[in-house]
Structure formats: structure tokens, C-alpha cells
Design an enzyme around this catalytic site. Structure first.
Site, PDB file in Angstrom:
ATOM      1  N   ARG A 107      -1.808   2.710   0.633  1.00 47.22           N
ATOM      2  CA  ARG A 107      -1.702   2.915  -0.810  1.00 47.22           C
ATOM      3  C   ARG A 107      -2.463   1.790  -1.538  1.00 47.22           C
ATOM      4  O   ARG A 107      -2.459   0.643  -1.093  1.00 47.22           O
ATOM      5  CB  ARG A 107      -0.216   2.841  -1.165  1.00 47.22           C
ATOM      6  CG  ARG A 107       0.114   3.079  -2.629  1.00 47.22           C
ATOM      7  CD  ARG A 107      -0.021   4.498  -3.000  1.00 47.22           C
ATOM      8  NE  ARG A 107       0.716   4.822  -4.217  1.00 47.22           N
ATOM      9  CZ  ARG A 107       0.497   5.941  -4.899  1.00 47.22           C
ATOM     10  NH1 ARG A 107      -0.407   6.829  -4.504  1.00 47.22           N
ATOM     11  NH2 ARG A 107       1.209   6.208  -5.964  1.00 47.22           N
ATOM     12  N   THR A 383      -5.018  15.520  -5.387  1.00 47.59           N
ATOM     13  CA  THR A 383      -4.774  14.820  -4.132  1.00 47.59           C
ATOM     14  C   THR A 383      -5.179  15.755  -2.999  1.00 47.59           C
ATOM     15  O   THR A 383      -5.497  16.906  -3.249  1.00 47.59           O
ATOM     16  CB  THR A 383      -3.279  14.478  -4.057  1.00 47.59           C
ATOM     17  OG1 THR A 383      -2.984  13.656  -5.156  1.00 47.59           O
ATOM     18  CG2 THR A 383      -2.894  13.786  -2.781  1.00 47.59           C
ATOM     19  N   SER A 454       4.815   6.570  -5.077  1.00 43.16           N
ATOM     20  CA  SER A 454       4.110   7.836  -4.858  1.00 43.16           C
ATOM     21  C   SER A 454       5.113   8.961  -4.605  1.00 43.16           C
ATOM     22  O   SER A 454       6.270   8.721  -4.260  1.00 43.16           O
ATOM     23  CB  SER A 454       3.206   7.678  -3.635  1.00 43.16           C
ATOM     24  OG  SER A 454       2.641   8.904  -3.276  1.00 43.16           O
ATOM     25  N   GLY A 475      -0.240  17.538  -5.228  1.00 43.51           N
ATOM     26  CA  GLY A 475       0.541  18.203  -6.275  1.00 43.51           C
ATOM     27  C   GLY A 475       1.432  17.267  -7.062  1.00 43.51           C
ATOM     28  O   GLY A 475       2.400  17.716  -7.692  1.00 43.51           O
TER      29      GLY A 475
HETATM   30  O1  DON Z   1       0.936   9.356  -5.274  1.00 39.87           O
HETATM   31  C1  DON Z   1       1.260  10.262  -6.022  1.00 39.87           C
HETATM   32  O2  DON Z   1       2.365  10.747  -6.050  1.00 39.87           O
HETATM   33  C2  DON Z   1       0.217  10.843  -6.924  1.00 39.87           C
HETATM   34  N1  DON Z   1      -0.808   9.875  -7.180  1.00 39.87           N
HETATM   35  C3  DON Z   1      -0.324  12.059  -6.269  1.00 39.87           C
HETATM   36  C4  DON Z   1      -1.301  12.747  -7.135  1.00 39.87           C
HETATM   37  C5  DON Z   1      -1.474  14.153  -6.807  1.00 39.87           C
HETATM   38  O3  DON Z   1      -0.888  14.689  -5.920  1.00 39.87           O
HETATM   39  C6  DON Z   1      -2.421  14.837  -7.687  1.00 39.87           C
HETATM   40  N2  DON Z   1      -2.375  16.212  -7.550  1.00 39.87           N
HETATM   41  N3  DON Z   1      -2.568  16.914  -6.702  1.00 39.87           N
END
Ligand code: DON
Length: 573
Positions: A107, A383, A454, A475
Site C-alpha cells: 500500500r 482498481t 483500504s 469497487g
Molecule cells: O483501497 C481502497 O479501498 C480504494 N483505494 C480502492 C479504490 C477502488 O476500488 C476504485 N474502484 N474500483
């Protein structure tokens, strides 16, 4: 370079376009996506056919699941630039065929110059867009160190071989899919807002089949190939990142880069009936929340009630409400904040959380834990995830992200890649929601060197000690509830994996106090029953995009990509 301007983050229009006609010209593209694959030995599921192809080739060349995953992530950095990355971070969950488990946390971290109120104005209010767009939104990238450490510990083939396909894809270019072309068109204004110089992504009217060549990225990947972590965190690439920062009021320094280290962490594991769930510990909330959810529903006869029975949805929603309330209060980077994982997952605690559950009435989120909600959730799907199983039964579940589409939109001029906007996953101000509508508190406050919380939930599940499922998704906040539901669709409701992934989903995250449902996903009659219990519902186009592998009873593997991303692709042999 720097010109920070805010623009509309989400447009339903483009989403609908991107879902409508993706594989129209599949033959001209030279690739097409396959959503459901069977393999007797090995399987890769990824967000793009070219990335899956790379993974499959590595597996066939004798690489193990870790090798293939590393190659897939590098390939995604080229062919799935909106989320696959070297300028972001992620989490990898590993289960070897002997049952050994491990996770690596790569991360992003807050730069040393970051501070608690860095996104607030003098009146103490959030400055809109500051944590999502432009240089200041970027955390110190973790991907390259994470992949290198994973390879050092578990890799079989030489690292150089794993990164080579990505170098070739970047150097030679590849034809973009219809979905990618739509994304690229949608973000042109954003690209121009924060980048002054030309780059390969800035171009009017992208069309399916247009070739995207990334020469600078190929050079950066070659540096990593030759010099390992020093090829990214030191020397020319580090210098390019810092130069970019200086030009745009960003704060990532040479020292931040040189000091970045991914972290091995023990997986968070727990039982649900005959299943053992192996998932990501903090700084992801994914594993803890998923296990809480499963434990909260374990003692109820959902198998008898059935899929999308109002009793089932009501119970699952009430569990989600409670787990997300805990998330906002108790979860953050364990290196900075004492996350009470054991307590949160203890039987007594979970039973206590459900003690005020009423089968007849929706709870109010304001009664579950104090908190107020302002603002709206913004849908965004950027993501990405890959699930891999090799011929020896080793499995890897990896979720990686830039956070928003193309991260903070800053493309590092002299090194050829986008930087993340992961800083928005911190709680910039207690109680004020981030772009996913998530609120947080002290546990997830900004501190130098800390990792932001996250929701990513890369997960591997065993049944009776044998590999059962590899699963995960992009997501944002909806990842956890999607993994929860798809697993139960198979384990409790007996669905085949393809049906389980494609089934419509729902999501509650405590605040705002409403159930997100997918358009046309829930019958009117069912909606009425849920409303009668006191639930409010809000429709979105779609939520998380699952990529999963199910090990079938005869030992063969079923890989499934989600209908929600036209480019999702499963390949096995
Ligand atoms: O780490 C997280 O929870 C977010 N940065 C994840 C972002 C994400 O899944 C974007 N959409 N698909």
C-alpha cells in the site's frame, strides 16, 4: 505539470457507453475477452485479455502463481493504465499448496511532509479535489517494491523474465479496447488540467483499435528489470517523480522513495462453517470486515431462506451496516494505531453487535454508532484485481489500485506512468466522507509514513483444508460486500461461479443509511418488502467487478470475469 482544476468525476453516460458494445471489433483488436474458462491445471483471471495472456504464458513456461501474478501486474500497468500500475499500490494474498499463507502489503504511504490537516482550508473545511486530483493527492508508490519482495520470497522464474512482456507491450504498443478508449476520452480534460506537457494519453477522440505506445514506460520498466527496486526508488525514475512533485506542489521526496518498503503481514483468517477464509489484514479493512460479515450471518438459515429472499437481504444488510460502522471507527494502519482485530472478530463481540438485530425492522445507522453523513457516494471503478492458480495448486489473490481512474491524473513526465490519488483514502477530517462516502476517525487520520485504510479484499478460501476459491475485486467501498455475496452465492446458495459473479448485488456501508442496489437488479416486489422493513434504496449502474476462481469438486478450475467490465478475462489450461 501543474494546473489543478476540478471537474466532474463521474458520468453515467460514459459508463453506459462502455458497457454497451465492447467486443464489436474483437478480431481487429487481436484479442477478445472470455468471461468463463475451465482449466484442468491452471487459471488466470484479470481485467484485460492481454494481461491474462501474459499470466498464462508464464504459467505454461513453468512459472508458479506468484510469478504469473507479478507478470500480470506489470502487464496491467501497460494495458490497463487506469488502475494497473507502477505508480500505486496494492495487496497480495498467497496460499501455497502446502497450506502456508502469506500476504504482502505494498500500500502507498503518506509522504514525510504529509500532515493531518493537509486537505483543509483555514476554516478547517475540506478543500474539494485536493486529495483526489493533482500532485498532492499522491501517496508514495508501493507496487514495485511489493512485486520485487514477493518474487524474492516465492518466485521461481527470473524476475527479468516476468517483466519482459510488459516492456514489449509498452514499447510496441497495443490496440485499446472500446472500454479503454471511452475512459481515455472521458478523462481528457482531467489529463490536461494537471499535465502541461504532451503525453501518450492526451489525444482527442480515442477509438477502439487505436494503438497506445508507451515508450517512456518501457524505459522505466527496463530500468526496473535491470536494477530491481533501485531502478524505481532511486536514480532517474526517483528523480523524475521528485521533479514532477516540485513542479506541481507535491510533497513526495527522494527520501520518501528511498525509504519505502512493502511489508509482509500475517493473513487475517477465520472460519465460516466448513470454510477457512484467508484475507488481507489492515491497512486493508477488507479481511476483518469480510470475516465479521460472515460471522454475523453464520447462525441464520440463509440457505433455507435463499438468494434474494427479503429475510436474507435484510440480515446481510444489517450485518453490513454494523461491520462498516466498526470499519470507520476502529480500522487503520496497525503500524500507527492499535486495531483490535481479535476483539472485532471474537464470537462474543460479533454476537453482541447483532444482539439488537430485528428480523422485522431496519436499524437506524444513527443508533448503531454515532456519526453524521454529508455528501454523496461517487461511483468509480478503477482498481483492479487478478486471481491466479498454478498447476501445483498454489494460489494468489491480488488487488491493486491507483484509487480513481488514472489516479491523481498526474503522469510523471520523464518516467511515463500515472501516480495514484490514494491519499483520499485517509480520513481527511473526522466524519467527513471521502470519494466513496466512507467516513473515518483517529484510526485513519493522516500521519507521515502511515498507510491509508483500504477496502480491498483479496481473498483465498479453503474448504475442509483444500483450496476452494480465489476472489477479489475493484469497487472501492463495495468490494467487501461483493466478495461477501459472491462467496455466499456459491457456498450457501449453490450457484455456479459464473451465475454467482453476475448476480445482482446490494451494498450498505452504515453511512449513508441506505442500500445501494444495481439498476434492474432487484424485483419491484422485493424492493417493496425491504421498504416495508424500513430500508431506503438507491440505484447505481453497477458496483464491484469480481474476478474469481472456483476449484471444482473434481479438482478442475473454473475462472470467471465479471460481466460488469467488458474487458475482464479468464484463461486457463
Ligand atoms: O483501497 C481502497 O479501498 C480504494 N483505494 C480502492 C479504490 C477502488 O476500488 C476504485 N474502484 N474500483
Amino acid at each position: 505539470m501543474p494546473k489543478i482544476r476540478c471537474s466532474i468525476f463521474f458520468s453515467v453516460f460514459f459508463l453506459v457507453i462502455s458497457l454497451s458494445s465492447s467486443t464489436l471489433f474483437a478480431q481487429q483488436l487481436g484479442y477478445s475477452s472470455n468471461k468463463n474458462a475451465l482449466g484442468s491445471q491452471a487459471m488466470v483471471v484479470s481485467p484485460h485479455p492481454l494481461a491474462s495472456e501474459v499470466g498464462l504464458a508464464i504459467l505454461k513456461a513453468g512459472g508458479n502463481a506468484i510469478d504469473a501474478t507479478i507478470a500480470v501486474q506489470f502487464a496491467q500497468a501497460v494495458v490497463y493504465p487506469r488502475a494497473g500500475n507502477i505508480g500505486g499500490g496494492g495487496f497480495m494474498v498467497i496460499r501455497l499448496n502446502n497450506g502456508e499463507t502469506a500476504t504482502i502489503d505494498y500500500r502507498e504511504k503518506a509522504p514525510r511532509k504529509a500532515h493531518r490537516n493537509m486537505y483543509l482550508d483555514q476554516a478547517g473545511n475540506i478543500v474539494p479535489g485536493l486529495s483526489t486530483k493533482g500532485h498532492l493527492a499522491a501517496g508514495v508508490p508501493g507496487t514495485v517494491d511489493g512485486l520485487i519482495q514477493a518474487h524474492e520470497k516465492y518466485g521461481k522464474l527470473p524476475f527479468q523474465q516476468l517483466i519482459q512482456p510488459a516492456i514489449e507491450l509498452a514499447e510496441n504498443g497495443y490496440p485499446v479496447s472500446q472500454t479503454e478508449a471511452a475512459r481515455l476520452n472521458r478523462f481528457q480534460d482531467d489529463f490536461k488540467a494537471v499535465n502541461d506537457d504532451p503525453n501518450p494519453f492526451i489525444k482527442e477522440n480515442w477509438k477502439e483499435g487505436d494503438i497506445l505506445k508507451q515508450t517512456l514506460l518501457a524505459q522505466t520498466l527496463t530500468r526496473i528489470q535491470q536494477k530491481g527496486r533501485a531502478g524505481f526508488y532511486k536514480g532517474k525514475v526517483a528523480k523524475a517523480i521528485v521533479k514532477e512533485m516540485k513542479e506541481g506542489n507535491g510533497i513526495i521526496s527522494r527520501r520518501d522513495l528511498a525509504k519505502y518498503r512493502a511489508q509482509w503481514r500475517a493473513a487475517v483468517t477465520g472460519q465460516y462453517k466448513d470454510y477457512t477464509v484467508i484475507s488481507m489484514p489492515p491497512p486493508s479493512s477488507g479481511g476483518v470486515a469480510l470475516l465479521q460479515l460472515l460471522k454475523m450471518v453464520e447462525d441464520y438459515p440463509i440457505e433455507d431462506w435463499g438468494f434474494h429472499d427479503p429475510r436474507t437481504i435484510h440480515l446481510m444488510v444489517e450485518a453490513e451496516r454494523r461491520a462498516y460502522a466498526d470499519r470507520s471507527q476502529h480500522l487503520g494502519d496497525m503500524d500507527f494505531y492499535p486495531v483490535p482485530i481479535d476483539s472485532l472478530l471474537s464470537k462474543e463481540y460479533v454476537e453482541g453487535r447483532m444482539a439488537n438485530f430485528s428480523p422485522k425492522k431496519a436499524s437506524l445507522s444513527s443508533d448503531i454508532l454515532a456519526g453524521a453523513f454529508q455528501g454523496q457516494i461517487k461511483e468509480s471503478f478503477e482498481t483492479t484485481h487478478s486471481s491466479v492458480v498454478d498447476k501445483d495448486g498454489n494460489a494468489v489473490s491480488l488487488t491493486t489500485t491507483l484509487n480513481s481512474n488514472f489516479g491523481c491524473k498526474v503522469w510523471v513526465d520523464e518516467a511515463g506512468f500515472f501516480l495514484n490519488n490514494e491519499m483520499d483514502d485517509f480520513s481527511s477530517k473526522p466524519g467527513v466522507p471521502n470519494q466513496f462516502g466512507l467516513v473515518g476517525a483517529e484510526a485513519n487520520a493522516i500521519q507521515p509514513g502511515k498507510r491509508m485504510l483500504s477496502s480491498m479484499t483479496p481473498t483465498i478460501i479453503e474448504k475442509d483444508g483444500e483450496l476452494f476459491m480465489v476472489i477479489g475485486a475493484p469497487g472501492g467501498s463495495t468490494i467487501i460486500t461483493a466478495v461477501f455475496q459472491v462467496f455466499l452465492n456459491v457456498a450457501a446458495f449453490g450457484m455456479d461461479l459464473e451465475a454467482a459473479v453476475n448476480a445482482s448485488r446490494f451494498h450498505h456501508q452504515w453511512l449513508p443509511d441506505r442500500i445501494l442496489i444495481e439498476k434492474n437488479g432487484i424485483k419491484e416486489e422485493l424492493k417493496e418488502k425491504l421498504k416495508a422493513l424500513g430500508h431506503q434504496m438507491y440505484e447505481v449502474n453497477y458496483m464491484a467487478v469480481i474476478k474469481a476462481i472456483h476449484r471444482l469438486q473434481d479438482g478442475s478450475l473454473q475462472g470467471v470475469g465479471d460481466r460488469r467490465n467488458p474487458d475482464d478475462d479468464a484463461k486457463g489450461y
